[in-house]
Motif scaffolding. Sequence first.
Motif, mmCIF file in Angstrom:
data_model
loop_
_atom_site.group_PDB
_atom_site.id
_atom_site.type_symbol
_atom_site.label_atom_id
_atom_site.label_comp_id
_atom_site.label_asym_id
_atom_site.label_seq_id
_atom_site.Cartn_x
_atom_site.Cartn_y
_atom_site.Cartn_z
ATOM 1 N N HIS A 348 0.842 -1.199 0.000
ATOM 2 C CA HIS A 348 0.000 0.000 0.000
ATOM 3 C C HIS A 348 0.879 1.252 0.000
ATOM 4 N N GLU A 349 1.930 1.253 0.812
ATOM 5 C CA GLU A 349 2.852 2.396 0.863
ATOM 6 C C GLU A 349 3.561 2.575 -0.485
ATOM 7 N N ARG A 350 3.960 1.465 -1.102
ATOM 8 C CA ARG A 350 4.638 1.548 -2.401
ATOM 9 C C ARG A 350 3.710 2.115 -3.472
ATOM 10 N N ALA A 351 2.472 1.666 -3.482
ATOM 11 C CA ALA A 351 1.508 2.177 -4.465
ATOM 12 C C ALA A 351 1.305 3.674 -4.286
ATOM 13 N N SER A 352 1.246 4.115 -3.034
ATOM 14 C CA SER A 352 1.072 5.539 -2.751
ATOM 15 C C SER A 352 2.271 6.348 -3.241
ATOM 16 N N GLN A 353 3.491 5.829 -2.993
ATOM 17 C CA GLN A 353 4.702 6.522 -3.435
ATOM 18 C C GLN A 353 4.785 6.611 -4.956
ATOM 19 N N LEU A 354 4.443 5.522 -5.643
ATOM 20 C CA LEU A 354 4.479 5.526 -7.099
ATOM 21 C C LEU A 354 3.461 6.501 -7.671
ATOM 22 N N ALA A 355 2.279 6.567 -7.061
ATOM 23 C CA ALA A 355 1.253 7.515 -7.521
ATOM 24 C C ALA A 355 1.727 8.954 -7.319
ATOM 25 N N GLU A 356 2.385 9.216 -6.178
ATOM 26 C CA GLU A 356 2.907 10.559 -5.905
ATOM 27 C C GLU A 356 3.994 10.946 -6.901
ATOM 28 N N ARG A 357 4.859 10.002 -7.246
ATOM 29 C CA ARG A 357 5.921 10.299 -8.212
ATOM 30 C C ARG A 357 5.339 10.586 -9.594
ATOM 31 N N ALA A 358 4.344 9.803 -9.985
ATOM 32 C CA ALA A 358 3.707 10.052 -11.279
ATOM 33 C C ALA A 358 3.078 11.442 -11.306
ATOM 34 N N ALA A 359 2.429 11.823 -10.193
ATOM 35 C CA ALA A 359 1.817 13.154 -10.115
ATOM 36 C C ALA A 359 2.880 14.244 -10.170
ATOM 37 N N ARG A 360 4.024 13.996 -9.554
ATOM 38 C CA ARG A 360 5.114 14.983 -9.577
ATOM 39 C C ARG A 360 5.599 15.223 -11.001
ATOM 40 N N PHE A 361 5.726 14.146 -11.782
ATOM 41 C CA PHE A 361 6.238 14.293 -13.138
ATOM 42 C C PHE A 361 5.197 14.847 -14.106
ATOM 43 N N VAL A 362 3.929 14.837 -13.715
ATOM 44 C CA VAL A 362 2.904 15.525 -14.511
ATOM 45 C C VAL A 362 3.076 17.035 -14.364
ATOM 46 N N GLY A 363 3.515 17.472 -13.170
ATOM 47 C CA GLY A 363 3.715 18.891 -12.896
ATOM 48 C C GLY A 363 5.022 19.405 -13.468
ATOM 49 N N VAL A 364 5.383 20.652 -13.102
ATOM 50 C CA VAL A 364 6.584 21.297 -13.645
ATOM 51 C C VAL A 364 7.810 20.914 -12.821
ATOM 52 N N CYS A 365 8.971 21.055 -13.434
ATOM 53 C CA CYS A 365 10.234 20.724 -12.782
ATOM 54 C C CYS A 365 10.547 21.708 -11.664
ATOM 55 N N GLU A 366 11.148 21.194 -10.577
ATOM 56 C CA GLU A 366 11.542 22.043 -9.452
ATOM 57 C C GLU A 366 12.631 23.029 -9.885
ATOM 58 N N PRO A 367 12.619 24.263 -9.353
ATOM 59 C CA PRO A 367 13.696 25.220 -9.668
ATOM 60 C C PRO A 367 15.057 24.655 -9.241
ATOM 61 N N GLY A 368 16.080 24.926 -10.051
ATOM 62 C CA GLY A 368 17.417 24.451 -9.737
ATOM 63 C C GLY A 368 17.651 22.990 -10.066
ATOM 64 N N CYS A 369 16.676 22.370 -10.729
ATOM 65 C CA CYS A 369 16.807 20.968 -11.109
ATOM 66 C C CYS A 369 16.683 20.829 -12.627
ATOM 67 N N VAL A 370 16.975 19.653 -13.121
ATOM 68 C CA VAL A 370 16.836 19.356 -14.543
ATOM 69 C C VAL A 370 16.139 18.005 -14.674
ATOM 70 N N ARG A 371 15.323 17.892 -15.720
ATOM 71 C CA ARG A 371 14.615 16.641 -15.979
ATOM 72 C C ARG A 371 15.095 16.012 -17.278
ATOM 73 N N TRP A 372 15.041 14.693 -17.310
ATOM 74 C CA TRP A 372 15.277 13.985 -18.563
ATOM 75 C C TRP A 372 14.686 12.581 -18.447
ATOM 76 N N VAL A 373 14.694 11.877 -19.572
ATOM 77 C CA VAL A 373 14.207 10.498 -19.621
ATOM 78 C C VAL A 373 15.318 9.612 -20.155
ATOM 79 N N ASP A 374 15.690 8.586 -19.394
ATOM 80 C CA ASP A 374 16.641 7.564 -19.856
ATOM 81 C C ASP A 374 15.859 6.476 -20.575
ATOM 82 N N VAL A 375 16.296 6.164 -21.791
ATOM 83 C CA VAL A 375 15.609 5.147 -22.587
ATOM 84 C C VAL A 375 16.492 3.913 -22.694
ATOM 85 N N GLY A 376 15.961 2.791 -22.276
ATOM 86 C CA GLY A 376 16.671 1.517 -22.390
ATOM 87 C C GLY A 376 15.652 0.404 -22.383
ATOM 88 N N ALA A 377 16.013 -0.745 -21.788
ATOM 89 C CA ALA A 377 15.049 -1.830 -21.649
ATOM 90 C C ALA A 377 13.855 -1.347 -20.838
#
Length: 671
Positions: A348-377
């Motif tokens: 239950h805790e893991r599902a909550s954390q994953l949902a929160e992370r998905a919601a974070r990445f729907v929003g805008v990037c934090e100031p002073g940070c950079v976003r990217w996507v690593d593509v592999g397997a």
Amino acid sequence: MNLVSEVEAAFAPDGALSRAEKHFLPRLGQTDMALAVANAIEGAHALVVEASTGVGKTFSYLVPALLSGERVLVSTATKALQDQLFGRDLPRLIEALGLPVSVALLKGRSSYLCLHRLASSREDSQAQGSAPARALARIEQWAQVTRTGDLAELTGLDERSPLIPLVTSTRENCLGAQCPSFRSCHVNLARREAMAADVVVINHHLFFADLAVRESGVAELLPSVRIAIFDEAHQLNETGVQFLGSNLTTGQLLDFSRDMLASGLQLARGLVDWQQVVGATEQAARELRLCVGRHFPGTKLRWTDTSPEGVDRSGWLTALEGVQTSCLQALAALDTVSEIAPDFVRLHERASQLAERAARFVGVCEPGCVRWVDVGAQLRLVESPLDIAQAMKTRVLGASGEGAEAAKSWIFTSATLGDDEKLSWFTRPCGLTDAKVLQVGSPFDYARQAAVYVPQDFPKPGDPAHSGHVAACAIAWSRRLGGRTMVLTTTLRALRSIGDALQLAFEQSGDMDVLIQGALPKRVLIERFREGSADGKKGCVLVASASFWEGIDFPGEALQLVIIDKLPFPPPNDPLVEARSKLIESQGRSAFSDYFLPEAAVALKQGAGRLIRRETDQGVLVICDSRLVSMGYGRRLMKALPPMKRLLSEKELEVQLDALTRTCTRDCLQT
């Protein structure tokens, strides 16, 4: 006698170190570093030491730390270095110094056997089949006799084995105090021993993982420690940014789905349609991966807008929202069974954390940070700070507490920390600009022991023919030397190209073994290369990249030729590199002079450092990049290298290789 005097006595010709080390000889640089560490301990301040290869920096920081009588934390770059410190260096020194000091080793969860997950592993489909079943039986047999549960004890267990995630825990799936095996948990035992020990050996990954989530036990340990030492400190910044940001991977989603299905069918079969709930999460992970499309493995996609570069905005947001929705559906299902077993509480805790992370990445990037996507397997969504300076100042150096008793001594050391007197390549991004700095030169006679050659008639590094030319030369030079050659590449593409060419050439002649990074486990490659041509075996050529540029030790005649394909500049299209460059330019500084050149200088020093490891070693370094002699900045990079003899033509190189061959043949005949 104060600490400085005790340290001087220990490093004297007839001191404690002469009893600890059979071939110990006093070295001015080693003693200077040890005295600087002693002063930092007595003065409770931060010290940054660049100690070149051969100085003996391990003893230089351990001796004053042990003699101080204070609690000590030592952090290293890798688990292998941890094991060396804990199993060899510290016991030897403690005995020689005659000190009643207790030592503990603390690693991350993935290094320890989880008894609860071991008991459940027989039910996992990945453990099916004869080979996995035999490996699992071996682990179960070992589990009956091990005291520490450290998987490093299990010789022959491949670090890439798919069984390891099945028999170890993560922060996400650990059941904590609710676990049926909690009292005998190896992770908890290691933490208890660490809290009681005088000296604790950890690694950088564990340190920053704890700084990010306060979970590994280091958070409780650090306030009680008076001396904190970071060896191989050049890795601190890059290690830190991995943990101080946020990430979401399709692998995390699939691991969660697998664990949820296993627990659901085992503990609550029929109460929830587990196949449907798990299927929705797996489908969401697949949709997110498909949304990005086909890319070369290892590709990093910039993410400066609402979606990554080249990815449809609408489809991307829909896929991310699908991940969030599937995790919320899993939450609702787990709510109905959470009282049945602690496994469901953790899920239950893991599902909550994953949902929160998905919601974070729907929003805008934090100031002073950079976003990217690593593509592999799998797909990896990353939001990272540009450096660790702020975290180090506020959460590490500034978190010592109040008063003189709480003041700590911070020691940071490595063989390569920069190419200027202030070591700003290291101190600036690590928030250590106010630290005292010391540079200690190597005791090696590089002008006599080593030579460097830069061929000037090579294709330019951007020329498609460059890698082929490197391969052709490596074939000729390594054949002349009888192996004992390592080719270091700056990209995986060059690794494959050069490795394939060498393999083809020597398969036909049969006079050389070609070892290529990735073809075998790293440990196996290293052992085979060290064997070289011993006992009538063929010579070896090792083609490698990335982690082989540092921390690899081939003393003696095992390695006498290091070939570097290109100057190791950071890839300018890497999102993190690009963001750091823009920040530097916005401050009115030059990204090339203040970032790209120092990065290349440090990496070049690391690669060159593989060649000479002892006072008796001899060898040649070849850098197949004419910019080193044709461009003005080449002088700065050459200055970063040890003061080796310069070879000006391929004829001089061949003479040098022939001399090494004769020396090796003579020594072999004498033995």
